[in-house]
Design a protein around this motif. Structure first.
Motif, mmCIF file in Angstrom:
data_model
loop_
_atom_site.group_PDB
_atom_site.id
_atom_site.type_symbol
_atom_site.label_atom_id
_atom_site.label_comp_id
_atom_site.label_asym_id
_atom_site.label_seq_id
_atom_site.Cartn_x
_atom_site.Cartn_y
_atom_site.Cartn_z
ATOM 1 N N ILE A 65 0.842 -1.203 0.000
ATOM 2 C CA ILE A 65 0.000 0.000 0.000
ATOM 3 C C ILE A 65 0.876 1.251 0.000
ATOM 4 O O ILE A 65 0.663 2.191 -0.780
ATOM 5 C CB ILE A 65 -0.958 -0.001 1.217
ATOM 6 C CG1 ILE A 65 -2.008 -1.106 1.057
ATOM 7 C CG2 ILE A 65 -1.625 1.362 1.385
ATOM 8 C CD1 ILE A 65 -2.824 -1.371 2.312
ATOM 9 N N VAL A 110 2.527 1.631 -3.469
ATOM 10 C CA VAL A 110 1.597 2.122 -4.494
ATOM 11 C C VAL A 110 1.328 3.606 -4.286
ATOM 12 O O VAL A 110 1.294 4.396 -5.227
ATOM 13 C CB VAL A 110 0.278 1.315 -4.470
ATOM 14 C CG1 VAL A 110 -0.750 1.932 -5.417
ATOM 15 C CG2 VAL A 110 0.529 -0.138 -4.837
ATOM 16 N N LYS A 111 1.166 3.972 -3.035
ATOM 17 C CA LYS A 111 0.897 5.375 -2.700
ATOM 18 C C LYS A 111 2.066 6.265 -3.134
ATOM 19 O O LYS A 111 1.857 7.324 -3.746
ATOM 20 C CB LYS A 111 0.677 5.501 -1.183
ATOM 21 C CG LYS A 111 -0.275 6.586 -0.787
ATOM 22 C CD LYS A 111 -0.699 6.398 0.672
ATOM 23 C CE LYS A 111 -1.870 7.284 0.991
ATOM 24 N NZ LYS A 111 -2.582 6.858 2.195
ATOM 25 N N HIS A 148 2.202 6.687 -6.927
ATOM 26 C CA HIS A 148 1.211 7.622 -7.456
ATOM 27 C C HIS A 148 1.520 9.060 -7.076
ATOM 28 O O HIS A 148 1.248 9.976 -7.843
ATOM 29 C CB HIS A 148 -0.194 7.213 -7.022
ATOM 30 C CG HIS A 148 -0.746 6.114 -7.870
ATOM 31 N ND1 HIS A 148 -1.569 6.336 -8.931
ATOM 32 C CD2 HIS A 148 -0.519 4.779 -7.834
ATOM 33 C CE1 HIS A 148 -1.858 5.183 -9.507
ATOM 34 N NE2 HIS A 148 -1.230 4.213 -8.861
ATOM 35 N N ASP A 162 -7.864 6.487 -1.192
ATOM 36 C CA ASP A 162 -7.343 5.346 -0.452
ATOM 37 C C ASP A 162 -7.878 4.030 -1.015
ATOM 38 O O ASP A 162 -7.192 3.016 -0.995
ATOM 39 C CB ASP A 162 -7.723 5.477 1.028
ATOM 40 C CG ASP A 162 -7.013 6.660 1.667
ATOM 41 O OD1 ASP A 162 -5.780 6.710 1.594
ATOM 42 O OD2 ASP A 162 -7.693 7.545 2.213
ATOM 43 N N ILE A 208 -5.920 3.114 -4.099
ATOM 44 C CA ILE A 208 -4.616 2.571 -3.692
ATOM 45 C C ILE A 208 -4.776 1.129 -3.216
ATOM 46 O O ILE A 208 -4.018 0.227 -3.614
ATOM 47 C CB ILE A 208 -4.029 3.423 -2.529
ATOM 48 C CG1 ILE A 208 -3.830 4.873 -2.972
ATOM 49 C CG2 ILE A 208 -2.772 2.778 -1.978
ATOM 50 C CD1 ILE A 208 -2.570 5.161 -3.694
#
Lengths: 141, 103, 244
Positions: A131, A134-135, A138, C26, C29
Motif C-alpha cells: 500500500i 503504491v501510494k 502515485h 485510499d 490505492i
C-alpha cells in the motif's frame, strides 16, 4: 507521517463513529438482552428497518469500482474464496461502523485484502508495504 | 463450482407445504432475514441443492448439500401493521432453517 | 465539530456529504495493492482479470429487454423461459455459464423469471446485499444496493413504488422477491396497450431496466427510464457502454 494537528483531526473524526445511543458505551459491565440482540444482528440484515423517503439517484461507476468488482470476482473464479465467505467478510465481519461508513466497493476491497491475509496468501506486513509503495508511486506521478 | 456428485440430504418439503422459519439466535453471519424468523409461509418452489450458508461462509466444503426452497409469505403475517390483504413476499431458504407446520 | 468537506456533491440531505477526495483515493490505492499482490502471488493472471473485465463491460439491460420482447411475441418461448430461464437465456444470446465456464462467482446459474399478470405485480430486491441478475440485466443501479431501498421495499412496497412513480391499486397483489441466496430474478412485465402489431425490436425498446426490476411498467410512449439525478464519477470507467 501525520502532523500532530492531523492526528488530532483523525482522533476527532474517530470519536464521531460511536453509535448514536445516548448512553456511555465504553465497555459497559452489562447490557440489556435487547442491546445484545441488536449488536449481534448482522449489519447487512436491514429489511424492514424504518427509513424516510429517498431520492433514488443513479451513480456513474468509478474505474476503481469496476476493478474492485473484477478483482473480487476473479479471486472467486480461481477458488481463492467463495461467495458466502465474501458476503460474510464484507457485510458482517467488518462491523456496523465500516458497513455504513465505507462506500459499497470500499467494503468489497477491504474484504478481499482481509481474506488474503486471513488465508495466509500474503502477510499483513506485505500488504502494508505494498500500500505504501503504491501510494508513493502515485504521489511521484 | 460444485463437483458433479455431492451427497445431499433428502428434501423434507415440497411445494404447497406450510413451514415455519426457525428462530435461531444471531451470531457472526446469516442469510436468514430477521423479518422471516418465526413466521409461517408456504413452499412455492424447490430450487436447487447446495451447502447451507453457515457452512459455505467458512468454506466447509465437505458438509452435506441440502435442498433450498422459495418460500411465500403473506405480508400481513410478516408485518403486524401491513394494510393490504393480498400482498406477498418471497425469499429463499435452505432446509435446515425450516420446520414443518402441522394442521 | 464543523464539517470541513463542502464537496460539490453534498446535497439534499438524502446522503452523507461526500468526503474530501484526495488525488488518488485510499480505495484506489488499496485496490491496486490487492490486485498487484494477487498477481504477484499467482492467484490470478493479468489475462484473467482482463477477460473478466471485458465480460463485465459487455453486459447490460438490453439482453433482458430482448428476452421480454421475445416472450411477449412468442408464447412457446415464454413457456421455455418460465420452465427454465437459465437455458432459455441462450436464445437471446446470454450464456449464464460465462465467462468462466461455471458462471460468475456472484451470479450463479439459477435464473428465474417472474411473470406479472393483470392481478400480480413483482418487484425484486436483495435486502442482505445486492444480488442481481448481472448476466441478463448488467450491473445493478446504485439505489438498488442502497440500504434505503433494501430497508423499505419489503415492508412498505407501495410507498417505495410510489416514489418511483408507480401506483398500483390494492386489488393487484404486489409480490416482493427478496433474492437472498443463489437464485437470481427478473420481472417479465405485462405487454402494454398500444403496442399491437409491433415488432420484437420495437417492443424491446420500451422494456427499460426499471421495468425488469419491477419499479416501473412499460409504456408504449416511453423508451427510457424516468430521469433521476446522476452522481458523476471522479475518474469513470473509460468508454463505459451507453444505456447503463
Amino acid at each position: 507521517m501525520p502532523s500532530r494537528s492531523d492526528l488530532k483531526r483523525l482522533y476527532d473524526v474517530g470519536a464521531q463513529l460511536a453509535p448514536m445511543t445516548h448512553q456511555q458505551q465504553d465497555w459497559p459491565y452489562e447490557i440489556s438482552p435487547d442491546a445484545y440482540k441488536a449488536y449481534l444482528q448482522p449489519p447487512h440484515d436491514v429489511g424492514g428497518q424504518a427509513s424516510g423517503p429517498s431520492v433514488f439517484e443513479e451513480k456513474e461507476e468509478e474505474l476503481w469500482e469496476l476493478n474492485t468488482y473484477v478483482t473480487c470476482e476473479v479471486l472467486g473464479w480461481k477458488g481463492v474464496w467463495n461467495s458466502e465467505e465474501r458476503r460474510r467478510i464484507g457485510n458482517n465481519d467488518l462491523g456496523a461502523s465500516l458497513y455504513y461508513g465505507f462506500p459499497y466497493y470500499g467494503r468489497w476491497i477491504w474484504a478481499a485484502a482481509r481474506m488474503l491475509v486471513d488465508k495466509k496468501h500474503i502477510s499483513l506486513m506485505e500488504l502494508l508495504e505494498k500500500i505504501a509503495e503504491v501510494k508513493a508511486r502515485h504521489a511521484a506521478g | 463450482m460444485p463437483p458433479a456428485e455431492r451427497k445431499s440430504l433428502p428434501a423434507r418439503f415440497e411445494p404447497g407445504d406450510r413451514v415455519r422459519v426457525k428462530e435461531l439466535p444471531n451470531l457472526y453471519y446469516s442469510r436468514t432475514q430477521m423479518y422471516v424468523r418465526g413466521v409461517i409461509g408456504t413452499v412455492a418452489v424447490c430450487t436447487y441443492t447446495d451447502l447451507k450458508p453457515e457452512d459455505e461462509a467458512w468454506s466447509r466444503d465437505d458438509a452435506p448439500y441440502e435442498q433450498y426452497y422459495i418460500i411465500r409469505f403473506r405480508q400481513k403475517d410478516l408485518w403486524a401493521e401491513y394494510p393490504f390483504d393480498k400482498d406477498t413476499l418471497q425469499t429463499e431458504l435452505p432446509d435446515s432453517w425450516l420446520e414443518p407446520v402441522t394442521a | 465539530m464543523a464539517h470541513d468537506h463542502d464537496h460539490e456533491h453534498d446535497h439534499d440531505g438524502g446522503h452523507p456529504a461526500a468526503p474530501m477526495v484526495a488525488e488518488v483515493t485510499d480505495f484506489e490505492i488499496l485496490e491496486i495493492a490487492v490486485r498487484e499482490l494477487a498477481i504477484e502471488k499467482g492467484l490470478f493472471t493479468v489475462d484473467e482479470h482482463r477477460k473478466f473485465t471485458e465480460w463485465a463491460e459487455s453486459i447490460g439491460p438490453a439482453s433482458g429487454s430482448r428476452l421480454v420482447a421475445k416472450a411477449w411475441t412468442d408464447p412457446a418461448f415464454k413457456a421455455r423461459v418460465l420452465a427454465d430461464a437459465t437455458k432459455a437465456s441462450l436464445e437471446v444470446g446470454i450464456d449464464w455459464s460465462q465467462p468462466t465456464g461455471f458462471g460468475t462467482p456472484s451470479d450463479y446459474t439459477e435464473f428465474r423469471v417472474l411473470e406479472d399478470t393483470p392481478t400480480l405485480h413483482h418487484v425484486i430486491v436483495c435486502t442482505l446485499c445486492s444480488c442481481y441478475p448481472r448476466p441478463m440485466l448488467g450491473h445493478s443501479p446504485y439505489w438498488y444496493r442502497s440500504p434505503n431501498y433494501r430497508r423499505r421495499i419489503v415492508r412498505w412496497p407501495r410507498q417505495v413504488l410510489a416514489e418511483f412513480g408507480l401506483i398500483l391499486p390494492p386489488e393487484i397483489e404486489i409480490r416482493v422477491e427478496d433474492s437472498n441466496q443463489k437464485c437470481r430474478f427478473m420481472v417479465l412485465p405485462l405487454r402494454p396497450a398500444g403496442t399491437e402489431g409491433w415488432t420484437e425490436q420495437q417492443l424491446a425498446e420500451i422494456v427499460t431496466r426499471d421495468c425488469m426490476i419491477g419499479v416501473a411498467l412499460p409504456r408504449a410512449d416511453r423508451k427510457a427510464d424516468d430521469v433521476r439525478p446522476v452522481h458523476a464519477a471522479l475518474r469513470p470507467v473509460p468508454h463505459e457502454e451507453a444505456g447503463r
